[in-house]
Write an enzyme that holds these catalytic residues in place. Structure first.
Site, short mmCIF file in Angstrom:
data_model
loop_
_atom_site.label_atom_id
_atom_site.label_comp_id
_atom_site.label_asym_id
_atom_site.label_seq_id
_atom_site.Cartn_x
_atom_site.Cartn_y
_atom_site.Cartn_z
N CYS A 182 60.50 -0.20 -77.61
CA CYS A 182 60.83 1.18 -78.00
C CYS A 182 61.86 1.77 -77.05
O CYS A 182 62.77 2.48 -77.47
CB CYS A 182 59.57 2.06 -77.99
SG CYS A 182 58.28 1.53 -79.13
N CYS A 213 55.89 1.43 -74.60
CA CYS A 213 56.39 0.30 -75.40
C CYS A 213 57.79 -0.12 -74.92
O CYS A 213 58.74 0.65 -75.05
CB CYS A 213 56.41 0.74 -76.86
SG CYS A 213 57.40 -0.25 -77.96
#
Length: 103
Positions: free
Chosen positions: A34, A31
């Site tokens: 993230c 991600c």
């Protein structure tokens, strides 16, 4: 204090029984956002070590926890106090936002 790795095995002890508020970062290695918020989460862990705790939950490894928190997109950041969710947000957040969530 470093960031805790939260799993379903240690969730009860580290999160539900925590005597301090805890910021949970639901994330995954693939991600992009993230990866952007990861260093911010670590800074928050260092700056709030006296008054709060910070844990990361890998949604790929801990799907049961992700489902329990109804995580639909990541990063999802959740603050818990006394075993209850008090605040949550989705997406990349500033350090200031995360610090204010813990207060």
């Amino acid at each position: 204090m470093s960031v805790l790795k939260i799993t379903k095995e240690n969730f009860e002890k580290e999160v539900m029984q925590s005597d301090k508020p805890i910021l949970l970062d639901f994330w995954a290695s693939w991600c992009g956002p993230c990866k952007m918020v990861g260093p911010v989460v670590e800074q928050v862990a260092v700056e709030t070590a006296e008054v709060a705790r910070v844990g990361k939950i890998n949604v790929d490894e801990e799907q049961e926890l992700a489902q329990a928190f109804k995580v639909m997109s990541i990063p999802t950041l959740v603050v818990m106090k006394e075993g209850k969710v008090v605040k949550s947000t989705v997406g990349v957040q500033s350090k200031q936002t995360l610090l204010s969530m813990l207060q």
